[in-house]
Design an enzyme around this catalytic site. Structure first.
Site, mmCIF file in Angstrom:
data_model
loop_
_atom_site.group_PDB
_atom_site.id
_atom_site.type_symbol
_atom_site.label_atom_id
_atom_site.label_comp_id
_atom_site.label_asym_id
_atom_site.label_seq_id
_atom_site.Cartn_x
_atom_site.Cartn_y
_atom_site.Cartn_z
ATOM 1 N N PHE A 136 16.301 2.006 -72.308
ATOM 2 C CA PHE A 136 15.514 0.966 -72.811
ATOM 3 C C PHE A 136 14.331 1.443 -73.230
ATOM 4 C CE2 PHE A 136 13.710 1.268 -68.187
ATOM 5 C CZ PHE A 136 12.280 1.140 -68.695
ATOM 6 N N LYS A 138 25.796 2.948 -78.378
ATOM 7 C CA LYS A 138 25.747 1.970 -77.299
ATOM 8 C C LYS A 138 24.330 1.845 -76.940
ATOM 9 C CE LYS A 138 25.726 0.877 -73.402
ATOM 10 N NZ LYS A 138 24.639 -0.043 -73.033
ATOM 11 N N GLU A 151 21.303 -2.469 -73.225
ATOM 12 C CA GLU A 151 21.514 -3.635 -73.043
ATOM 13 C C GLU A 151 20.258 -4.574 -72.803
ATOM 14 O OE1 GLU A 151 22.411 -1.930 -70.959
ATOM 15 O OE2 GLU A 151 22.902 -2.892 -68.858
ATOM 16 N N SER A 201 18.798 7.322 -66.692
ATOM 17 C CA SER A 201 18.558 7.588 -65.378
ATOM 18 C C SER A 201 19.429 8.683 -65.016
ATOM 19 C CB SER A 201 18.591 6.316 -64.357
ATOM 20 O OG SER A 201 20.014 6.194 -64.414
ATOM 21 N N CYS A 224 9.785 9.683 -70.293
ATOM 22 C CA CYS A 224 10.586 10.442 -69.233
ATOM 23 C C CYS A 224 9.533 11.810 -69.431
ATOM 24 C CB CYS A 224 12.002 10.905 -69.956
ATOM 25 S SG CYS A 224 12.022 11.632 -71.586
ATOM 26 N N GLU A 250 11.577 8.992 -58.813
ATOM 27 C CA GLU A 250 10.777 8.501 -60.093
ATOM 28 C C GLU A 250 10.367 7.121 -60.125
ATOM 29 O OE1 GLU A 250 13.651 8.230 -63.475
ATOM 30 O OE2 GLU A 250 12.212 8.961 -64.778
HETATM 31 P P1 NAD Z 1 19.816 3.581 -67.056
HETATM 32 O O1 NAD Z 1 20.517 5.009 -66.590
HETATM 33 O O2 NAD Z 1 19.862 2.320 -66.305
HETATM 34 O O3 NAD Z 1 20.824 3.230 -68.349
HETATM 35 C C1 NAD Z 1 21.007 3.822 -69.629
HETATM 36 C C2 NAD Z 1 22.060 3.249 -70.223
HETATM 37 O O4 NAD Z 1 23.321 3.811 -69.105
HETATM 38 C C3 NAD Z 1 22.325 2.083 -70.740
HETATM 39 O O5 NAD Z 1 22.721 1.856 -72.069
HETATM 40 C C4 NAD Z 1 23.207 1.488 -69.736
HETATM 41 O O6 NAD Z 1 23.668 0.474 -70.148
HETATM 42 C C5 NAD Z 1 23.927 2.296 -69.274
HETATM 43 N N1 NAD Z 1 24.358 2.287 -67.926
HETATM 44 C C6 NAD Z 1 23.369 1.683 -66.617
HETATM 45 N N2 NAD Z 1 24.064 1.590 -65.649
HETATM 46 C C7 NAD Z 1 25.398 2.415 -65.977
HETATM 47 C C8 NAD Z 1 26.574 2.809 -64.964
HETATM 48 N N3 NAD Z 1 26.410 2.439 -63.722
HETATM 49 N N4 NAD Z 1 27.422 3.261 -65.458
HETATM 50 C C9 NAD Z 1 27.518 3.749 -66.912
HETATM 51 N N5 NAD Z 1 26.499 3.118 -67.567
HETATM 52 C C10 NAD Z 1 25.467 2.458 -66.973
HETATM 53 O O7 NAD Z 1 18.361 3.979 -67.760
HETATM 54 P P2 NAD Z 1 17.236 3.093 -68.193
HETATM 55 O O8 NAD Z 1 16.690 2.273 -67.193
HETATM 56 O O9 NAD Z 1 17.456 2.177 -69.358
HETATM 57 O O10 NAD Z 1 16.180 4.263 -68.900
HETATM 58 C C11 NAD Z 1 15.275 4.785 -68.114
HETATM 59 C C12 NAD Z 1 15.512 5.997 -67.443
HETATM 60 O O11 NAD Z 1 15.993 6.666 -68.619
HETATM 61 C C13 NAD Z 1 14.679 6.862 -66.551
HETATM 62 O O12 NAD Z 1 15.076 7.400 -65.452
HETATM 63 C C14 NAD Z 1 13.932 7.879 -67.630
HETATM 64 O O13 NAD Z 1 13.383 9.060 -67.290
HETATM 65 C C15 NAD Z 1 15.286 8.309 -68.418
HETATM 66 N N6 NAD Z 1 14.825 8.675 -69.721
HETATM 67 C C16 NAD Z 1 15.253 10.053 -69.679
HETATM 68 C C17 NAD Z 1 15.041 10.803 -71.109
HETATM 69 C C18 NAD Z 1 15.083 12.141 -71.097
HETATM 70 O O14 NAD Z 1 14.915 12.675 -72.370
HETATM 71 N N7 NAD Z 1 15.432 12.992 -70.057
HETATM 72 C C19 NAD Z 1 14.429 10.076 -72.184
HETATM 73 C C20 NAD Z 1 14.410 8.534 -71.965
HETATM 74 C C21 NAD Z 1 14.627 8.171 -70.827
#
Ligand code: NAD
Length: 488
Positions: free
Chosen positions: A153, A177, A180, A230, A285, A379
């Site tokens: 997001f 994808k 959401e 994450s 991040c 985090e």
């Molecule tokens: P998230 O892991 O909750 O969601 C990311 C994606 O995974 C979304 O498209 C979501 O629909 C999907 N998803 C969520 N739960 C799932 C599950 N159980 N099984 C399969 N798919 C699932 O992350 P977020 O809250 O959208 O984003 C924030 C996180 O992203 C933070 O931890 C941040 O540090 C990380 N991030 C990392 C980088 C990097 O370069 N390392 C860059 C941007 C964001």
């Protein structure tokens, strides 16, 4: 600029068309006021199959074009991003809650990513050598096929651009994808790619959450998966995709440490640390999360408090993504306070005039945090910095090395020798010297270490070329002497 209903409609984009959906959907909530702005479809496996089929069909022609032909679409697309920057920035602001300036900077970074992609014909030159008389060995980079990209997001426009331009220019077709929580930006991206002349089926969008991600990881016709999000989900996706024998690169969360030495320039350090911890409301991040202060640094902390007090939620600080995120961040602050940390600037319970229902958290500075506290280890993903005191540089580096994550680390000092020690010993993929957010610019690639990234290589820049291609090795013999051993 007022966004109209058409710009707020979320649909799947399959084979060059937006599709009306009948399936279940969930609300898209704007964090600016907590109101519903749209509905996002929860796609079924059947819809994913349809998108993969369209991408597989499109791959046949798209992969046969030359690199130089494929980049033409991205020259046009890059310009469309620039022409539409105001609308794109407004969409980001509405769905993510960051400030307009931060949203615009995100689109500008997307443009830079496209500029790298259109330079790929200058970089990706195949190699050929006459290895013995009349015999040549050639190595070429070939696309993989249908690939998938799953995004988070926090950067609704930029993170999709980490993968779209490079993967497509290199000849792959894609299933995207988006998160959401922020599906609107990718709708506009799909529309602009179509307007730029991208052939139908080369880029497809499937909306949804957990279930559709699992179906992507299981799909037999998807060759590679990238994930950004994450660490918990990165591990699930990496394990699932690779157990299905797919290539996978999964970027996870972060806990970035900035080491501040007593000789650091006071003004520059304070403003960089505060900008790093509070920019995009701490939801980067690459954001500073822990500051390890070595020896006497109280004058720098005083200046940081002064700087942070000038950051006003609703003015130059956006929201966090959701009510749950706000509650989680404030809980971390309370836990630290109860464990003995000194809350020297408190961002809990802020009231924003005209934005009372928005998910705002003010900049928060916690001093005298210890390594056993949750704020030091986990985090938080909010505008919070935890200051841990260290007696010397060795202890500071040990604290940084103790994190499970390894996205970024930075050092603030005027001493090149001490900075070099941090560069060499920090356990992080991206290191900054007197820089609070050490994001490498193109063509240098982006990617962390440890639990911040699973898989080989990085997601952007030159490193991504290896990820999005496979090499074909050809040996040809055109000499007339049929008895000549080609090895001779
Ligand atoms: P998230 O892991 O909750 O969601 C990311 C994606 O995974 C979304 O498209 C979501 O629909 C999907 N998803 C969520 N739960 C799932 C599950 N159980 N099984 C399969 N798919 C699932 O992350 P977020 O809250 O959208 O984003 C924030 C996180 O992203 C933070 O931890 C941040 O540090 C990380 N991030 C990392 C980088 C990097 O370069 N390392 C860059 C941007 C964001």
């Amino acid at each position: 600029m007022k966004l109209v209903q058409d710009q707020l409609t979320v649909q799947n984009f399959i084979n060059g068309d937006f599709e009306q959906h009948q399936e279940a959907s969930i609300d898209v909530i704007s964090p600016l006021d907590g109101g519903s702005i749209s509905r996002v479809p929860i796609s079924t496996k059947k819809q994913l199959d349809k998108a993969v089929k369209s991408a597989s069909t499109a791959f046949v022609k798209w992969s046969q074009l030359t690199l130089k032909e494929r980049v033409q679409v991205f020259f046009r697309y890059r310009n469309l991003l620039e022409e539409n920057i105001e609308e794109l920035s407004n969409l980001i602001r509405l769905e993510n809650g960051k400030t307009f300036g931060e949203a615009k900077a995100e689109v500008e970074k997307g443009i830079e990513l496209c500029e790298f992609a259109v330079s790929l014909p200058q970089i990706v030159c195949n190699e050929i050598q006459e290895v013995s008389k009349g015999v040549a060995c050639k190595i070429e980079k070939k696309p993989l096929g249908v690939v998938a990209s799953i995004t988070p997001f926090n950067f609704p426009n930029m993170v999709p651009h980490w993968t779209i331009p490079n993967a497509l220019v290199l000849g792959n077709t894609m299933i995207m994808k988006p998160s959401e929580q922020v599906p609107l930006s990718v709708m506009k991206i799909a529309q602009l790619l179509k307007e730029a002349g991208l052939p139908q089926g080369v880029f497809n969008v499937i909306n949804g959450s957990k279930e559709v991600v699992e179906s992507i990881c299981d799909h037999p016709d998807i060759k590679a998966v990238t994930f950004v999000g994450s660490t918990t989900v990165a591990k699930i996706v990496y394990q699932k995709a690779t157990s299905n024998l797919k290539r996978c690169l999964a970027l996870g969360g972060a806990k970035n440490h900035l080491i501040v030495l007593p000789d650091a320039n006071t003004e520059m350090t304070a403003s960089n640390v505060v900008a790093s911890m509070s920019g995009c409301a701490g939801q980067r991040c690459m954001a500073a999360s822990v500051m390890v202060g070595v020896d006497k640094i109280d004058h720098i902390i005083d200046k940081m408090v002064e700087e942070a007090k000038a950051i006003i939620p609703g003015e130059n600080l956006g929201t966090v993504i959701s009510a749950e995120a706000k509650e989680r961040i404030e809980r971390y602050i309370t836990e630290a306070e109860q464990a003995g940390a000194n809350v020297i600037l408190d961002g809990r319970n802020v009231v924003v005039k005209g934005g009372e229902t928005g998910f705002y958290v003010g900049p928060t500075i916690l001093d005298h945090v210890t390594t056993d506290m949750s704020v030091a280890k986990e985090e938080i993903f909010g505008p919070v910095i935890s200051i841990i005191r260290a007696k010397d540089l060795d202890q500071a580096i040990k604290i940084e090395n103790g994190s499970n994550y390894g996205n970024a680390a930075a050092v603030f000092t005027q001493n090149g020798g001490l900075a070099k020690q941090v560069i060499e010993r920090a356990s992080a993929g991206m290191v900054g010297v007197n820089i609070g957010v050490p994001v490498p610019r193109e063509p240098f690639s982006f990617g962390g270490w440890n639990e911040s990234k699973f898989g080989v290589g990085d997601i952007t820049g030159k490193s991504s070329i290896e990820f999005w291609t496979q090499s074909k090795k050809t040996t040809t013999k055109w000499n007339k002497e049929d008895k000549t051993n080609w090895m001779s």
